[in-house]
Design a protein around this motif. Structure first.
Motif, short mmCIF file in Angstrom:
data_model
loop_
_atom_site.label_atom_id
_atom_site.label_comp_id
_atom_site.label_asym_id
_atom_site.label_seq_id
_atom_site.Cartn_x
_atom_site.Cartn_y
_atom_site.Cartn_z
N GLN A 82 0.86 -1.18 0.00
CA GLN A 82 0.00 0.00 0.00
C GLN A 82 0.89 1.23 0.00
O GLN A 82 1.66 1.44 0.93
CB GLN A 82 -0.89 0.02 1.25
N GLY A 83 0.80 2.04 -1.02
CA GLY A 83 1.64 3.22 -1.12
C GLY A 83 3.06 2.86 -1.50
O GLY A 83 3.38 1.71 -1.80
N ALA A 84 3.93 3.84 -1.44
CA ALA A 84 5.33 3.64 -1.80
C ALA A 84 6.14 3.33 -0.56
O ALA A 84 5.84 3.82 0.53
CB ALA A 84 5.87 4.90 -2.47
N PRO A 85 7.20 2.51 -0.70
CA PRO A 85 8.07 2.26 0.45
C PRO A 85 8.73 3.56 0.89
O PRO A 85 8.99 4.44 0.08
CB PRO A 85 9.11 1.27 -0.07
N SER A 86 8.96 3.68 2.18
CA SER A 86 9.62 4.88 2.68
C SER A 86 10.60 4.49 3.77
O SER A 86 10.67 3.34 4.20
CB SER A 86 8.59 5.87 3.23
N THR A 90 7.46 -0.08 5.12
CA THR A 90 6.63 -0.47 4.00
C THR A 90 5.35 -1.09 4.56
O THR A 90 5.42 -1.99 5.39
CB THR A 90 7.35 -1.50 3.12
#
Length: 174
Positions: A82-86, A90
């Motif tokens: 869900q969404g981009a890794p940061s 994640t």
């Protein structure tokens, strides 16, 4: 008419507008909570063999794939990012889908969502991405919840007549 009367009138109008927005917002949240609760407890007047595949199709449309070897009316999706890794981690989500017979020609469907956030590199010093296997479930069960919003989406798709009746009933909520 003087300026003070004009400003009092404007202030009164502003207060009325603010109160109506607040009331509308609260009523909207109560209506949404009502619909989600009804979706959670909805019993379809259709056999599980007819409703269950539509629940799977709904998740497939949202990008989920299912683990191989599922049987009966229970399936688990693969993890989906869900969404981009940061640098904060994640977030991955998967679903457990259960079709439950409630009687002849009746069933319910539970869509249970499991969310896990893995911290980047907290325990992994190898430099490789780690696979998610079975994350530890928190003692309070906070990362596993029924997805009532998705269940409501399924009710609207599979039982449009009941969804319309529930929506009309929710409009009566103040």
């Amino acid at each position: 008419m003087n300026l003070s009367m004009l400003s009092r009138g404007a202030a009164a109008l502003l207060v009325v507008a603010a109160l109506s927005l607040t009331t509308t917002g609260c009523a909207g949240r109560r209506r949404e909570a009502f619909l989600l609760e009804k979706a959670r407890n909805h019993v379809y007047r259709k056999p599980v063999a007819e409703v269950y595949p539509q629940a799977l199709a709904l998740l497939k449309e949202k990008g989920y794939s299912f683990k191989a070897g599922q049987s009966g009316f229970e399936a688990t999706t693969e993890w989906l990012m869900q969404g981009a890794p940061s640098s904060l981690g994640t977030t991955q989500v998967r679903y457990l889908v259960r079709g439950i017979e409630k009687g002849p020609g009746q069933c319910s469907v539970e869509l249970t969502r499991q969310l896990v956030t893995q911290s980047a590199g907290a325990a992994n010093t190898s430099g490789r991405a780690s696979d998610i296997t079975e994350p530890a479930v928190r003692a309070d069960g906070g990362n596993i919840t029924r997805d009532e919003a998705l269940e409501w989406e399924l009710v609207q798709r599979v039982d449009a007549e009941s969804a319309s009746a529930l929506r009309a009933e929710s409009e009566k909520i103040q």
